[in-house]
Design an enzyme around this catalytic site. Structure first.
Site, PDB file in Angstrom:
ATOM      1  N   ARG A   1       0.859  -1.197   0.000  1.00 36.40           N
ATOM      2  CA  ARG A   1       0.000   0.000   0.000  1.00 36.40           C
ATOM      3  C   ARG A   1       0.890   1.241   0.000  1.00 36.40           C
ATOM      4  NH1 ARG A   1      -3.327  -2.701  -1.778  1.00 36.40           N
ATOM      5  NH2 ARG A   1      -5.317  -3.362  -0.901  1.00 36.40           N
TER       6      ARG A   1
ATOM      7  N   GLU B   1      -3.992   7.204  -5.659  1.00 36.02           N
ATOM      8  CA  GLU B   1      -4.082   6.460  -6.922  1.00 36.02           C
ATOM      9  C   GLU B   1      -5.385   6.800  -7.640  1.00 36.02           C
ATOM     10  OE1 GLU B   1      -3.532   2.384  -5.740  1.00 36.02           O
ATOM     11  OE2 GLU B   1      -1.438   2.712  -5.206  1.00 36.02           O
TER      12      GLU B   1
ATOM     13  N   HIS C   1      -0.355  -0.113 -10.014  1.00 37.09           N
ATOM     14  CA  HIS C   1      -1.123  -1.008  -9.127  1.00 37.09           C
ATOM     15  C   HIS C   1      -1.660  -2.226  -9.897  1.00 37.09           C
ATOM     16  CE1 HIS C   1      -3.487  -1.096  -5.103  1.00 37.09           C
ATOM     17  NE2 HIS C   1      -3.286  -2.328  -5.559  1.00 37.09           N
TER      18      HIS C   1
END
Ligand code: NAD
Length: 319
Positions: free
Chosen positions: A237, A266, A285
């Site tokens: 994370r 994000e 991601h």
């Protein structure tokens, strides 16, 4: 039974099938849903699925037919689970689906830092090899991992899988975790306190969840305790890292390289301090996203609803 998927695109951009859900009801899939259209799109549906579309108390007040909420991810903070519980609406998540893929990606990030394969391939295609005076060249120092130490912060499912691959590359493991399982220790894998891990690791890979106790765990103070030239990997994370501090450490050379699949906000903002840092690799991601993992996620999402309908609910996070 009406089933609405509010933002199905990242799970299924078209290479897997919704047929499992379609067998359970009348399914409408939206690729993505703007906030102002959430309630209208849910309408009188009994079942909704969301990945990142927020389901608020207000939406639950408006859409009174909802009987089941499926989250197409592990993290379920997009749903007001307390409000859902008050209304006796179960919320089901997908606890695990991508352990192997996320561990594999952590090692892919590390290998990219060690060899810069993408950049070397681009250089060859751009003619740099054919015009080179010597029979080979490299644009960065190349790194052999055998005999080096990987510090793993968060020694759960993904951390342990990452360790197995790193050990196969000849690395030694130092693991830091809130809970220790002595059965996981071996000749090449030991638990350590955080300061010991910081001081002894050549590579530090983050695999702990984002909690108040782990937010900003990589910061200027912890970086100062690391070896000069350490490499940092994060596909857990983004907020585990204080990005300004990592940028400064990359630019000064204290940290030789960082490879990150996740960032604090994000999608990444163009003013993210890491975008201009030296020796950083950033990916959007995607550690979770091989087709095999997404298919597993889909299968569990379908099983969650099927089991709920059959009166044996599973993976309920607000029971
Ligand atoms: P897990 O629950 O199996 O392991 C997490 C480990 O962290 C546990 O062993 C836990 O004891 C430990 N931990 C908790 N608090 C800690 C603390 N304060 N200090 C040190 N260790 C602590 O979870 P997992 O399946 O291995 O997933 C790890 C993380 O990977 C997830 O939380 C998620 O953030 C991330 N993830 C990222 C992607 C991606 O696509 N990039 C995909 C899936 C998961």
């Amino acid at each position: 039974m009406k089933i609405v998927v509010l933002d199905g695109y990242t799970l299924n951009p078209g290479d897997i099938s919704w047929e499992g859900l379609e067998a359970l009801g009348e399914v409408t899939v939206y690729d993505r849903t703007p906030k102002e259209e959430i309630a209208a799109r849910i309408g009188d549906a009994e079942v909704i699925y969301t990945n990142k579309t927020p389901i608020t108390r207000e939406t639950l007040d408006q859409c009174t037919n909802i009987r089941f909420i499926g989250v197409l991810a592990t993290g379920y903070n997009v749903v007001d689970v307390e409000a859902a519980k008050e209304k006796q609406i179960p919320v089901a998540n997908i606890p695990t689906y991508g352990t192997a893929a996320v561990a594999q990606f952590a090692i892919a990030l590390l290998l990219e830092l060690c060899h810069h394969i993408g950049e070397h391939s681009d250089a060859v295609k751009a003619g740099e090899w054919s015009s080179n005076a010597d029979w080979c060249f490299w644009k960065h120092p190349l790194v052999e991992l055998a005999g080096k130490t990987m510090g793993i912060i968060g020694f759960g499912r993904i951390g342990q899988d990452t360790a197995k691959i790193a050990q196969a590359l000849g690395m030694n493991i130092l693991a830091y975790d809130a809970y220790k399982n002595p059965l996981l220790e071996s000749e090449t894998c030991h638990y350590a306190e955080l300061d010991e891990l910081l001081a002894q690791s050549d590579v530090i890979s983050l695999h702990c969840p984002l909690f108040p106790s782990t937010e900003g765990i990589i910061n200027k103070d912890t970086i100062a305790k690391m070896k000069d030239g350490v490499m940092i990997i994060n596909d857990s994370r983004g907020p585990l890292i204080v990005e300004e501090d990592l940028r400064d450490a990359l630019n000064s050379g204290k940290v030789a390289g960082a490879a990150l699949d996740v960032v604090s906000t994000e999608p990444i903002r163009m003013d993210n301090p890491l975008l201009g840092a030296k020796n950083v690799i950033l990916t959007p991601h995607i550690a979770w996203a091989p087709k095999e993992s997404r298919q597993r996620l889909m299968d569990i999402a379908v099983a969650n609803l099927k089991n709920f309908v059959e009166g044996k609910p599973q993976n309920i996070v607000n029971a």
